[in-house]
Design an enzyme around this catalytic site. Structure first.
Site, PDB file in Angstrom:
ATOM      1  N   TYR A 164      17.521  -6.394 -28.228  1.00  0.00           N
ATOM      2  CA  TYR A 164      18.276  -7.709 -27.601  1.00  0.00           C
ATOM      3  C   TYR A 164      17.174  -8.802 -27.551  1.00  0.00           C
ATOM      4  CZ  TYR A 164      21.096  -9.644 -23.721  1.00  0.00           C
ATOM      5  OH  TYR A 164      21.831 -10.517 -22.943  1.00  0.00           O
ATOM      6  N   GLU A 222      28.955  -3.924 -23.333  1.00  0.00           N
ATOM      7  CA  GLU A 222      27.937  -4.075 -22.349  1.00  0.00           C
ATOM      8  C   GLU A 222      28.326  -4.044 -20.916  1.00  0.00           C
ATOM      9  OE1 GLU A 222      23.988  -5.862 -24.346  1.00  0.00           O
ATOM     10  OE2 GLU A 222      24.952  -7.051 -22.646  1.00  0.00           O
ATOM     11  N   ASP A 265      19.062 -12.262 -13.984  1.00  0.00           N
ATOM     12  CA  ASP A 265      20.316 -12.890 -14.113  1.00  0.00           C
ATOM     13  C   ASP A 265      20.618 -14.321 -13.383  1.00  0.00           C
ATOM     14  OD1 ASP A 265      21.793 -11.187 -15.775  1.00  0.00           O
ATOM     15  OD2 ASP A 265      21.418  -9.729 -14.236  1.00  0.00           O
TER      16      ASP A 265
END
Lengths: 388, 272
Positions: free
Chosen positions: B168, B43, B54
């Protein structure tokens, strides 16, 4: 197509980790805000606590100088000294009705953080404010004000350590704690439902001003001017006039010049892009990286703008311009001297537009400027600027 | 036809790194080390100035990469370099503005030409998927979407209807970053999503140790995604490429072994 669109702009561009939070907020807003109980309670706080309605002041001296009839909508007289409290009281009350136990907010200059601290104190909800480390240093008085009212200020180190980074951090914290925490966003930016919800809480400004000018003058104004950073005071002022034959002018931060990084004029110089959950005009480089902004007014130091403003720019309903810092400081001194009213540097942008464009106005023209905040917070910096 | 098909025949180890971190040359070495040490999927994050999804570790990596001159073009160039020596599936993790700014049509065309297999747009929920789905379909690039513990059942359905490649699964509420233990929400999440889709399920967020990885596979995950722990290794060894490669290859090999279920021979060796 997702919800919360203003033409093509707006939307809900958030990670899946935040979707449950924005959806719950949307549902809470739809079920709570229209109720009689909520509206009466908010109206109580706005009137008895915050001091609404604010006056619409006719300025004799400025009118004589400009050669037209100039009124100021006095949001500087609202408790806390700026329009921000209209929104934080609304959102904090909604949070309380939704059973939230804690308020999270971002702040740039500190005005929204202070307004959230006030709302949290009066509504008995603990407050955590994310503030860029750079901003904490340049606005230390506001850090102290927030702490005095019981809020916790958390300095943000990442990125440019300013408003956009504080928003990033507040959104991260919200993603981790939305079950019991409400994120009180300070402007008409962010994912749906914020741009609509914050606008609705700020529309009280324009609704009052429209009624007041009809009482004073028996007719609507020719021009209404407001400063635009994220754009909450402007949209709140403009919205009730959108269907009227009234010229609406939004004034952006021209900063130190037209070069990238030297200003905050996203509508004038940006192109559509996605930041903090919404598609809107955005100051960015060719690769889509958000670029730094600069303005003497920290409250306008933001690289994007509310998506509804982007639509109003493209439809041409609102005219957007920018004024540079030197004209803003001149307007700051001018209004202080001529009317004994010290405007916030943000609001001084709207005054600066009037000064620059005064020749356009006729003797009987009526102009309303939204004086969104008072300038006490800026006096120290203003003095520093004069010495330089 | 697509590189994901064979990967999930056994539990897969998916490794993340930021394209261009800490600089373009080192970044290629990092990617190659990750691949050579056994990662099943690479990734690659394209760095963004405002990575709201993030945590601090990946944000710092984005900042390092951007200061070293990383761009969307350099990320595609990195994929082309990787493709010269490897057929490992490559998934891009990007923020929506990176795609929007380049124009979705051009972004997907260039990604395809470079050899990208899947694209996950961090801040693009399915409701905004209309922006790119046409180009994902045309290019054959798998549209990867996330499902979280707070995603309600009706949304899981909406997501699996659009998603391709693998799903995911985000093991916790919040942002990327190392955690002490595997989130308690992970197991029920895997169980309930499993019922809704035949897509492989890869679990990420907060996974850093071999124990986490084993627990994830035991709970039924088809793949385990590690990001911040790898980025931390890169960060710790900026300026020391040999040390970086040594620690990375050791760590990746251990995690891979934990994922596929075998025990590495040198397990007692201290790798931190």
């Amino acid at each position: 197509m997702s919800k919360g669109r203003f033409g093509d702009f707006g939307g809900q561009f958030v990670p899946e980790t935040l979707m449950a939070a924005v959806t719950a907020l949307e549902e809470g807003r739809n079920s709570v805000c229209p109720t009689k109980e909520f509206r009466e309670e908010l109206s109580f706080y706005l009137k008895e606590y915050a001091g609404r309605e604010t006056p619409l002041t006719f300025c004799r001296n400025v009118s004589a100088d400009m050669g037209c009839r100039v009124y100021l909508k006095r949001e500087d007289l609202l408790h806390s000294g700026a329009h921000k409290l209209n929104n934080t009281l609304g959102q904090a009350l909604l949070a309380k009705h939704m059973g939230k136990k804690r308020l999270i907010a971002e702040t740039g200059a500190g005005q929204h953080g202070v307004a959230t601290a006030i709302a949290g104190a009066v509504l008995n909800l603990p407050v955590e404010v994310y503030m860029g480390e750079t901003d904490c240093q340049r606005q230390s008085l506001n850090v102290f004000r927030m702490e005095l009212m019981g809020a916790t200020v958390i300095p943000v180190k990442g990125g440019t350590a300013t408003l956009k980074d504080a928003v990033n951090e507040a959104m991260r914290e919200w993603a981790a704690s939305s079950e019991d925490s409400a994120y009180i966003l300070g402007s008409v930016v962010g994912p749906h439902p914020y741009p609509e919800m914050v606008r609705d809480f700020q529309t009280v400004i324009g609704t009052e001003a429209r009624r007041q000018i009809l009482e004073h003058e028996g007719r609507l104004p020719d021009t209404v001017i407001a400063c635009v950073g994220g754009g909450s005071n402007a949209i709140g002022m403009f919205h009730p006039f959108l269907k009227d034959d009234v010229k609406l002018v939004g004034v952006e931060a021209g900063g130190r010049g037209k070069a990238p990084g030297e200003h905050g004029a996203s509508l004038e110089s940006g192109r559509p892009g996605i930041l903090h959950g919404a598609l809107s005009y955005l100051l960015q480089d060719d690769d889509g990286q958000v670029i730094e902004t600069y303005s003497v007014a920290a409250g306008l130091d933001y690289p994007s703008v509310g998506p509804e403003h982007s639509m109003l720019k493209d439809t041409g309903r609102v005219h957007y311009e920018s004024v540079p810092d030197d004209e803003v400081l001149n307007a700051f001194r001018y209004l202080s001297r001529r009317e004994g009213i010290v405007p916030a540097l943000e609001s001084a942008h709207a005054v600066a537009y009037l000064l620059r464009e005064q020749d356009r106005f006729e003797k009987d023209d009526i102009v309303i400027i939204n004086l969104s905040g008072r300038g006490d917070k800026d006096i120290t910096r203003e003095v520093v600027h004069e010495q330089i | 036809m697509n590189r994901f098909e064979t990967v999930f025949e056994r539990p897969a180890f998916i490794a993340f790194t930021v394209a261009g971190d800490p600089d373009l040359t080192t970044s290629l070495a990092v990617a190659q080390t990750i691949i050579h040490s056994g990662a099943d999927i690479l990734e690659l994050g394209i760095p963004f100035s405002d990575p709201v999804g993030d945590g601090p570790v990946i944000q710092r990596a984005d900042e390092r990469a951007l200061s070293a001159g990383a761009t969307t073009d350099s990320a595609f160039a990195l994929v082309r370099e990787i493709r010269k020596t490897s057929e490992v599936p490559v998934v891009l993790l990007v923020y929506c503005n990176t795609v929007y700014s380049r124009g979705p049509a051009r972004f997907y065309k260039d990604a395809k030409a470079a050899g990208v297999d899947g694209i996950l747009i961090v801040d693009m929920p399915v409701e905004e998927g209309h922006l790119v789905m046409q180009y994902a379909t045309e290019s054959g690039i798998a549209p990867i979407f996330t499902v979280t513990p707070t995603t309600p059942p009706e949304r899981v359905k909406k997501i699996t209807d659009l998603a391709g490649g693998f799903l995911y699964l985000v093991s916790l509420s919040g942002v990327t970053g190392r955690r002490e233990t595997l989130s308690e929400a992970a197991v029920p999440l895997i169980q309930r999503v499993r019922k809704e889709t035949s897509l492989p399920l890869a679990l990420g967020f907060g996974i850093a140790t071999e124990t986490h990885a084993r627990q994830a596979v035991e709970a039924g995950a088809d793949g385990v995604i590690v990001g911040s722990a790898i980025v931390e290794i890169v960060e710790r060894h900026v300026g020391d490429l040999a040390g970086m490669e040594r620690e990375l290859s050791d760590y990746i090999a251990r995690m891979k072994a934990a994922v596929v279920g075998s025990v590495p021979v040198d397990e007692d060796q201290n790798y931190v």
